[in-house]
Enzyme design. Structure first.
Site, PDB file in Angstrom:
ATOM      1  N   ASP A  35      -4.361 -38.038 -11.831  1.00 58.25           N
ATOM      2  CA  ASP A  35      -4.898 -38.435 -10.529  1.00 58.25           C
ATOM      3  C   ASP A  35      -5.980 -39.507 -10.651  1.00 58.25           C
ATOM      4  O   ASP A  35      -7.173 -39.227 -10.492  1.00 58.25           O
ATOM      5  CB  ASP A  35      -5.431 -37.205  -9.779  1.00 58.25           C
ATOM      6  CG  ASP A  35      -5.714 -37.542  -8.322  1.00 58.25           C
ATOM      7  OD1 ASP A  35      -5.450 -38.693  -7.916  1.00 58.25           O
ATOM      8  OD2 ASP A  35      -6.194 -36.667  -7.595  1.00 58.25           O
TER       9      ASP A  35
ATOM     10  N   ASP B  43     -13.067 -38.405 -10.117  1.00 60.28           N
ATOM     11  CA  ASP B  43     -12.646 -37.180  -9.425  1.00 60.28           C
ATOM     12  C   ASP B  43     -12.168 -36.154 -10.454  1.00 60.28           C
ATOM     13  O   ASP B  43     -11.114 -35.534 -10.298  1.00 60.28           O
ATOM     14  CB  ASP B  43     -11.544 -37.501  -8.402  1.00 60.28           C
ATOM     15  CG  ASP B  43     -11.318 -36.342  -7.422  1.00 60.28           C
ATOM     16  OD1 ASP B  43     -12.187 -35.445  -7.354  1.00 60.28           O
ATOM     17  OD2 ASP B  43     -10.282 -36.337  -6.735  1.00 60.28           O
TER      18      ASP B  43
END
Ligand SMILES: Nc1ncnc2c1ncn2[C@@H]1O[C@H](COP(=O)(O)OP(=O)(O)OP(=O)(O)O)[C@@H](O)[C@H]1O
Length: 758
Positions: free
Chosen positions: A267, A249
């Site tokens: 993240d 991502d």
């Protein structure tokens, strides 16, 4: 709490506090033992009798997230008004959920150093402003009460995680960050703790926000900045991969900027942690199968790789795709694949439908084109990226990519330099750079060797010079319009097809100025040689790569007949879809004054398209003035005069703007009736019309796709139109099978809507 019964993983999460993970070396602290003990592990029976139910439910009645409030003395304030049993629970949790840290304490009297176990939890921090909001967490600034050091605390509501079945993301994030601890370019996780309602990740604070903010602030980044950040991003990705972690991502929001304005990836909730493979490497380095296919549907629409959408799998090369998107975005200011909603964005990604913005620097373009490639096997590998001429001056081996001071942030401005084709790098140079990057030590290259036979530099040189040579060759012959354009037109299928076509014309990798051209096409007589209204003639070759054409003239009439739907498209890009047709009419004026005019013709009966390409170059520093002869004819006066005729005034205006930005020549308006205001008015009208034409067909309210999915699947908040103002969000909430169903459904719906509109 919801009704769903807890899974094993949920139990584990709730009962077992996340324990310290990394070591932090300061004068007084020694966290060298990342995991201390599991003594605070709670048993399942304890869990049922835990305060979680009562307190958690209460705390989460109004919100899914528990965000610690900015406070100075939370202990006092929070304890007030709590009944004794609750207070007891809270104390229990403070004990049970705290992280245990080993601290070096110097005895003031003896000077002896002793190790103490210290518990750290929410009470040890002052919470401040909210730094960001993710799809399953909130990130808050926290200051350690004792040291005054600032941290970013990622707060995750336990109830929300369980209800949304996201427990595994937290576990993955923690494990990945543990594995990556201390890796350059990766945000550092110091330790984790929990209380009755939330989990807390104590992260290194990145005070300069995320990369998206930086791009937005400056609109775009110039090549120097792009090189600086891109080299750090790709190096960080390389480190991840070599540790067996695929991020999955990567996007500007997940790239943070630390106190020194350096890159920190964050993240890792949707990361893939690869199992270690048996290695027989002499250096004993761990080995991972970076090509192992994974079917999870994760990522963010704008950065998701086409193989996930087309073939429902990803591997480590999805990170390279995302890197390509970000590199593009740095220069262009917007991601290459962006549409009104996720569904349309997916369509673009699936078709690799993107276009370079006018004036996009050639060298970066060359790299991006080799990254945004449908087939991951044809995408450059990290070592090849690092060996690309764009990173020529970057030394990836000695770590200096992380050492230098960041450049002054500046937005991208078109320049003559940027429009030069990428310099030719000899094969030896590239091979040695690749060699230095220790190609062989990379597991993914060991497993599936890629063929670095032709370097990116070589390819780009072929592309540029062959294009020119091809043009010269074709143009010295009889330029013909329409279907007769057999030699001049070509059907283009992607960059590769295009390059192949060009290579056919020029077998030589280097460009030899076609001296004969200037003599065969010279003077006004040449106009009469053209069998149509398109007239052009070459005066002379200037320099090694320059091709100077004078009096390039495209009559409005002609344009209309050749390109019935010719609009003011000023753009540059490769063929925009996979149907092997070149759909774009492109006009690009580069700073070298190299203009490419691509037009297309659709012969209705034959269902064929022909492409027409014109080029001319002029030296901008030699431009003396520009004159609007009339609103369809622009005269550029340089040592040679160039007339550009075009029905589209906005095209002429754009040409003027581009040239003017370099040379600062005010245009004379030949006809007093047509002043700038008129042009401006025309342009704004035109762009509105074009926008309307380009808009997706209206979708009936009931069938509206929100976030790429049928509206019925989406909560009310999205329907209120917040969608477009939101930052791109991760897709991780949808399971692969759910997603496929929804995508199929929305595709079907879209088709029927399009059919109706047709
Ligand atoms: N260490 C940090 N320092 C400063 N800001 C941070 C930090 N970590 C996160 N942020 C901010 O918080 C935002 C959300 O963080 P993060 O991406 O980790 O959350 P998430 O819930 O995993 O989000 P996503 O929706 O991308 O999965 C980031 O985009 C960033 O703006």
């Amino acid at each position: 709490m919801g009704n769903r019964s807890l899974t094993e993983a949920d139990h584990a999460l709730l009962s077992k506090p996340l324990v310290p993970t990394v070591s932090e070396h300061t004068q007084t602290q020694d966290y060298s033992r990342s995991f201390l003990d599991d003594s605070n592990t709670q048993s399942a029976s304890e869990l049922h009798g835990s305060p979680q139910g009562q307190f958690g439910d209460k705390a989460l009645t109004n919100t899914n997230r528990f965000i610690p409030l900015a406070n100075n003395n939370p202990g006092m304030q929070h304890e007030m008004g709590l009944d004794p049993s609750m207070r007891r629970r809270r104390e229990e949790w403070a004990e049970r959920g705290a992280a245990k840290i080993i601290k070096d304490v110097v005895d003031p009297t003896t000077g002896e150093l002793t190790k103490h176990v210290v518990k750290m939890g929410i009470k040890d921090f002052k919470f401040g402003e909210q730094l960001g909001d993710g799809s399953y967490s909130s990130v808050v600034l926290a200051t350690a009460r004792e040291s005054g050091k600032k941290y970013a605390v990622k707060v995750l509501s336990k109830e929300y995680l369980i209800r949304q079945k996201k427990v595994k993301y937290v576990t993955v994030e923690k494990l990945a960050l543990q594995k990556l601890n201390g890796t350059k370019g990766i945000i550092r996780l110091f330790f984790t703790f929990q209380d009755e309602a939330s989990l807390y990740f104590l992260l290194e604070y990145a005070p300069h926000g995320d990369f998206l903010g930086l791009i937005k602030k400056y609109g775009s980044l110039n090549e120097i900045c792009a090189r600086y950040y891109a080299s750090q991003i790709i190096d960080a990705v390389d480190s991840l991969h070599s540790i067996g972690i695929i991020h999955r991502d990567i996007k500007p929001e997940n790239i943070l900027l630390d106190k020194d304005m350096k890159v920190k990836l964050t993240d890792f909730g949707t990361a893939k942690i690869l199992p270690e493979q048996p290695s027989n490497a002499a250096d004993g380095k761990p080995c991972f199968d970076l090509y192992a296919k994974s079917k999870s549907f994760v990522g963010t629409a704008e950065y998701v790789s086409p193989e996930l959408l087309n073939d429902s799998y990803t591997d480590s090369r999805c990170d390279i795709w995302a890197f390509g998107c970000i590199l593009y975005q740095m220069l262009a200011g917007k991601p290459p694949f962006k549409a009104a909603n996720e569904y349309l964005t997916f369509q673009k990604v699936m078709k690799i439908q993107y276009a370079f913005t006018a004036g996009f620097p050639q060298i970066v373009k060359d790299l991006v084109k080799k990254l945004l490639v449908r087939d991951p096997n044809d995408r450059l590998a990290i070592e090849q990226i690092k060996a690309h001429v764009f990173f020529d001056k970057i030394n990836f081996e000695d770590g200096s990519v992380w050492d230098g001071d960041p450049p002054e942030i500046q937005s991208y401005k078109i320049s003559a330099e940027a429009m030069k084709p990428p310099p030719k790098v000899s094969e030896n140079d590239t091979t040695s750079k690749l060699g230095n990057l220790q190609l062989s030590s990379r597991s993914h290259l060991d497993n599936t060797p890629q063929e670095p036979a032709m370097t990116s530099q070589d390819q780009s040189v072929i592309s540029m010079t062959a294009a020119t040579a091809a043009f010269n060759k074709e143009y010295t012959g009889q330029p013909k319009m329409g279907n007769k354009l057999s030699t001049f037109s070509r059907s283009v299928s992607g960059n590769i097809g295009r390059e192949k076509a060009q290579r056919k014309v020029s077998n030589d990798h280097t460009y030899v100025p076609p001296t004969s051209v200037s003599t065969t096409l010279k003077g006004k007589d040449n106009r009469s040689r053209s069998s149509d209204n398109l007239r052009s003639y070459l005066l002379q070759n200037m320099g090694e790569h320059a091709l100077l054409m004078k009096d390039v003239e495209i009559s409005a009439q002609n344009l209309e007949s050749v390109v019935p739907d010719y609009r003011s498209s000023i753009d540059v890009g490769p063929p925009t879809d996979n149907s092997r047709k070149f759909h774009k009419r492109v006009l690009v004026i580069t700073n070298l004054g190299r203009a490419l005019v691509f037009t297309k013709e659709r012969a209705l009966k034959m269902r064929k398209e022909n492409e027409l390409e014109l080029q001319f170059e002029l030296k901008l520093n030699e431009v003396e003035r520009m004159i609007y002869r009339n609103d369809q004819l622009l005269e550029i006066d340089a040592p040679k005069t160039i007339f550009i005729r075009c029905k589209e005034r906005s095209v002429l205006m754009k040409i003027w703007k581009v040239i003017n930005s370099e040379v600062n020549v005010e245009p004379n308006v030949a006809s007093p009736k047509r002043d700038h205001k008129m042009f401006d008015k025309f342009i704004s009208q035109k762009s509105q019309n074009t926008k309307k034409k380009n808009q997706a067909p209206p979708v009936p309210e009931s069938n509206r796709l929100v976030n790429g999915l049928p509206g019925s699947c989406i909560s009310k908040a999205s329907e209120k139109g917040e969608l477009n103002t939101k930052r791109p969000t991760s897709l991780q909430t949808r399971s692969s099978s759910n997603y496929s169903k929804l995508l199929a459904k929305s595709t079907q719906m879209r088709k029927s809507i399009t059919r109706t509109n047709e």
